[in-house]
Design an enzyme around this catalytic site. Structure first.
Site, PDB file in Angstrom:
ATOM      1  N   CYS A 163     -50.843  56.702  68.606  1.00 31.92           N
ATOM      2  CA  CYS A 163     -51.133  57.190  67.250  1.00 31.92           C
ATOM      3  C   CYS A 163     -52.639  57.022  67.037  1.00 31.92           C
ATOM      4  CB  CYS A 163     -50.313  56.354  66.275  1.00 31.92           C
ATOM      5  SG  CYS A 163     -50.455  56.826  64.565  1.00 31.92           S
ATOM      6  N   CYS A 347     -52.319  69.481  62.177  1.00 35.68           N
ATOM      7  CA  CYS A 347     -52.694  68.180  61.630  1.00 35.68           C
ATOM      8  C   CYS A 347     -54.066  68.288  60.976  1.00 35.68           C
ATOM      9  CB  CYS A 347     -52.669  67.221  62.813  1.00 35.68           C
ATOM     10  SG  CYS A 347     -53.548  65.736  62.632  1.00 35.68           S
TER      11      CYS A 347
HETATM   12  C1  LIG Z   1     -51.462  55.329  59.603  1.00 33.49           C
HETATM   13  C2  LIG Z   1     -50.718  56.547  60.061  1.00 33.49           C
HETATM   14  C3  LIG Z   1     -51.218  57.808  59.766  1.00 33.49           C
HETATM   15  C4  LIG Z   1     -50.551  58.947  60.205  1.00 33.49           C
HETATM   16  N1  LIG Z   1     -51.051  60.179  59.887  1.00 33.49           N
HETATM   17  C5  LIG Z   1     -50.373  61.294  60.235  1.00 33.49           C
HETATM   18  C6  LIG Z   1     -50.843  62.591  59.838  1.00 33.49           C
HETATM   19  O1  LIG Z   1     -51.886  62.710  59.197  1.00 33.49           O
HETATM   20  N2  LIG Z   1     -50.115  63.666  60.206  1.00 33.49           N
HETATM   21  C7  LIG Z   1     -48.953  63.542  60.919  1.00 33.49           C
HETATM   22  O2  LIG Z   1     -48.317  64.563  61.222  1.00 33.49           O
HETATM   23  N3  LIG Z   1     -48.480  62.337  61.314  1.00 33.49           N
HETATM   24  C8  LIG Z   1     -49.157  61.211  60.979  1.00 33.49           C
HETATM   25  N4  LIG Z   1     -48.691  59.981  61.353  1.00 33.49           N
HETATM   26  C9  LIG Z   1     -47.447  59.900  62.144  1.00 33.49           C
HETATM   27  C10 LIG Z   1     -46.201  59.994  61.250  1.00 33.49           C
HETATM   28  O3  LIG Z   1     -46.330  59.122  60.176  1.00 33.49           O
HETATM   29  C11 LIG Z   1     -44.981  59.672  62.090  1.00 33.49           C
HETATM   30  O4  LIG Z   1     -44.862  60.675  63.068  1.00 33.49           O
HETATM   31  C12 LIG Z   1     -43.720  59.631  61.243  1.00 33.49           C
HETATM   32  O5  LIG Z   1     -43.795  58.648  60.259  1.00 33.49           O
HETATM   33  C13 LIG Z   1     -42.523  59.412  62.142  1.00 33.49           C
HETATM   34  O6  LIG Z   1     -41.372  59.496  61.374  1.00 33.49           O
HETATM   35  P1  LIG Z   1     -40.015  58.806  61.855  1.00 33.49           P
HETATM   36  O7  LIG Z   1     -38.957  59.264  60.906  1.00 33.49           O
HETATM   37  O8  LIG Z   1     -39.807  59.047  63.297  1.00 33.49           O
HETATM   38  O9  LIG Z   1     -40.243  57.215  61.742  1.00 33.49           O
HETATM   39  P2  LIG Z   1     -40.875  56.282  60.617  1.00 33.49           P
HETATM   40  O10 LIG Z   1     -41.727  57.024  59.666  1.00 33.49           O
HETATM   41  O11 LIG Z   1     -41.468  55.135  61.349  1.00 33.49           O
HETATM   42  O12 LIG Z   1     -39.599  55.745  59.805  1.00 33.49           O
HETATM   43  C14 LIG Z   1     -38.645  54.901  60.356  1.00 33.49           C
HETATM   44  C15 LIG Z   1     -37.481  54.755  59.398  1.00 33.49           C
HETATM   45  O13 LIG Z   1     -36.473  53.936  60.024  1.00 33.49           O
HETATM   46  C16 LIG Z   1     -36.115  52.877  59.175  1.00 33.49           C
HETATM   47  N5  LIG Z   1     -35.745  51.731  60.038  1.00 33.49           N
HETATM   48  C17 LIG Z   1     -36.488  51.161  61.022  1.00 33.49           C
HETATM   49  N6  LIG Z   1     -35.794  50.156  61.591  1.00 33.49           N
HETATM   50  C18 LIG Z   1     -34.589  50.095  60.968  1.00 33.49           C
HETATM   51  C19 LIG Z   1     -33.433  49.278  61.091  1.00 33.49           C
HETATM   52  N7  LIG Z   1     -33.350  48.286  62.005  1.00 33.49           N
HETATM   53  N8  LIG Z   1     -32.403  49.488  60.257  1.00 33.49           N
HETATM   54  C20 LIG Z   1     -32.440  50.477  59.328  1.00 33.49           C
HETATM   55  N9  LIG Z   1     -33.511  51.298  59.173  1.00 33.49           N
HETATM   56  C21 LIG Z   1     -34.568  51.104  59.968  1.00 33.49           C
HETATM   57  C22 LIG Z   1     -37.334  52.631  58.289  1.00 33.49           C
HETATM   58  O14 LIG Z   1     -36.933  52.003  57.084  1.00 33.49           O
HETATM   59  C23 LIG Z   1     -37.828  54.085  58.078  1.00 33.49           C
HETATM   60  O15 LIG Z   1     -37.078  54.683  57.034  1.00 33.49           O
HETATM   61  C24 LIG Z   1     -49.342  58.821  60.950  1.00 33.49           C
HETATM   62  C25 LIG Z   1     -48.855  57.539  61.262  1.00 33.49           C
HETATM   63  C26 LIG Z   1     -49.530  56.424  60.817  1.00 33.49           C
HETATM   64  C27 LIG Z   1     -48.965  55.052  61.133  1.00 33.49           C
END
Ligand SMILES: Cc1cc2nc3c(=O)[nH]c(=O)nc-3n(C[C@H](O)[C@H](O)[C@H](O)COP(=O)(O)OP(=O)(O)OC[C@H]3O[C@@H](n4cnc5c(N)ncnc54)[C@H](O)[C@@H]3O)c2cc1C
Length: 406
Positions: A163, A347
């Site tokens: 990331c 992005c």
């Molecule tokens: C600082 C930062 C900036 C970013 N900027 C961008 C951007 O500008 N553009 C872009 O496209 N992407 C960006 N990203 C990437 C983007 O945020 C991620 O791709 C996205 O959040 C991934 O989504 P996800 O649903 O896979 O997981 P996450 O967003 O990590 O969500 C995980 C979910 O699982 C739940 N969870 C985790 N463990 C458990 C458990 N044991 N039991 C129950 N629930 C659980 C959490 O509560 C959450 O709801 C950025 C990331 C970061 C960290």
């Protein structure tokens, strides 16, 4: 399989929410009982965390409670922490209950492997990171202290990070903030990245982004070094292989990521890093009825680099994975298969006083199209507008076209 299919989604962020909304478009409540399990009560717009770190947003402003929009979609919301997944018995165990399933979608995102860099902390060491809401709150405190007592700063990523975008955003945003407060002359900023060149971002670069970033960092007196393997963070410096320690009183380092504990420790579900191996439909390669989307998925690196950099998994990519998985799951209930597609990415990078837009199709090179790279103030406005529109739409249980912003 009974008349009503039981679908359990783990995670309430981009992956989980998009899967739930998309599944409901294809499957009525009479056909499918959908339960979304997430440990957090709210959806947070993670790409805005750097703005929270800079004091420009509160966590409340970039989040909303999941319960209301999910109930509007006839999706049961269980605010529970998953502790284990039995893929043979097809049961998810949480701190409060057991959820049997016919189909399971794992969208639990990442665990920050902060232990990879001694001193990274953020709660038990001097280093800081913006990878989650609590970590960002801690980082916001460190930036407030920096403004009161300025000193050198390192913004970087550890070997194996995937990331990388926030490294650039945080360096540019910090530069902008310090200039506005007239403190910039007291704060040398150094970017230390494992990438072989600026803008590689784990995907082999994107068109002219390398030149854009080199120019923009140099213009702002931000020093940078590439192919850096950070080894340790102390109170005064960031140490890296083959380099003299870089002085730093505020070290912001993006860690390598791993799968969350419940996924990593459930037998037969994940690879050694805790990520879930999937096929082109985002179906698990061995466990029946299991899908995974978003950061939870195992994606191989784009190629070898002197210091490891892993393949990115952005919010935009996560939503495409969720769409493909949800359509395949709905099709499979009818005995068909859904369509697959290569992932593309759009992005917008906040550069403080302007933005940089990048579009790659597909994400993994070689690419059919020459990537689009564009810079200007309009992209910063576009990023801000996208955040507002996304939150307003998602909190009403609706989806907005994700090709627009990020
Ligand atoms: C600082 C930062 C900036 C970013 N900027 C961008 C951007 O500008 N553009 C872009 O496209 N992407 C960006 N990203 C990437 C983007 O945020 C991620 O791709 C996205 O959040 C991934 O989504 P996800 O649903 O896979 O997981 P996450 O967003 O990590 O969500 C995980 C979910 O699982 C739940 N969870 C985790 N463990 C458990 C458990 N044991 N039991 C129950 N629930 C659980 C959490 O509560 C959450 O709801 C950025 C990331 C970061 C960290």
């Amino acid at each position: 399989m009974g008349a009503r299919v039981r679908i359990v989604i783990l995670g309430g962020s981009f992956g989980g929410l998009t899967t739930a909304y998309e599944l409901r478009r294809h499957l009525s409540p009479e056909r499918a009982e959908i339960t979304l399990v997430a440990k957090d009560e709210r959806f947070s717009f993670v790409p805005s965390l750097p703005w929270v770190a800079m004091g420009r947003r509160s966590l409340e402003q970039i989040s909303f409670p999941l319960a209301a929009p999910l109930s509007r979609k006839h999706v049961v919301f269980a605010q529970e922490t998953v502790t284990g997944i039995d893929t043979d018995a097809k049961v998810v165990t949480t701190t409060r209950a057991e959820h049997p399933y016919d189909f399971l979608v794992v969208a639990t995102g990442h665990r920050s492997a902060n232990e990879a860099v001694p001193g990274l902390g953020p709660f038990d060491g001097p280093g800081h990171s913006p990878m989650s809401a609590p970590e960002t709150t801690e980082l916001a405190g460190a930036i407030t202290s920096l403004l009161a007592d300025p000193g050198p700063v390192v913004v970087g990523a550890a070997p194996g990070a995937s990331c990388i975008g926030p490294v650039y955003e945080l360096a540019f945003e910090l530069d902008h903030l310090l200039r506005r407060r007239s403190h910039r002359h007291q704060v040398p900023i150094t970017v230390l990245t494992p990438e072989p060149f600026l803008g590689h971002m784990g995907m082999g670069g994107a068109g002219t982004i390398r030149h854009l970033l080199e120019g923009a960092l140099e213009e702002r007196d931000i020093t940078y070094r590439t192919s850096v393997a950070i080894t340790r963070i102390t109170d005064e410096a960031v140490e890296a292989e083959g380099l003299r320690p870089t002085p730093s009183v505020c070290s912001i380092v993006i860690p390598p990521l791993a799968g969350v504990e419940a996924v990593a420790t459930s037998p037969g579900l994940s690879n050694p890093k805790g990520f879930v191996p999937v096929d082109d439909h985002y179906r698990h390669q061995a466990a029946d009825g299991v899908y995974a989307v978003g950061v939870a998925v195992a994606l191989p690196p784009a190629g070898e680099t002197p210091v490891p950099v892993n393949f990115p998994k952005t919010g935009h990519m996560t939503e495409q994975m969720a769409d493909i998985a949800a359509r395949d799951l709905a099709a499979r209930i009818d005995g068909r298969e859904g369509e697959t597609a290569e992932l593309s990415a759009r992005c917008v990078l906040d550069m403080g006083d302007r933005g940089a837009y990048m579009a790659v199709d597909p994400v993994r090179p070689p690419r059919n199209r020459i990537p689009t790279v564009s810079e200007g103030r309009r992209w910063l406005y576009a990023k801000q507008a996208f955040e507002r529109a996304y939150l307003a739409t998602a909190r009403r249980g609706r989806r907005m076209p994700t090709t627009l912003g990020w």
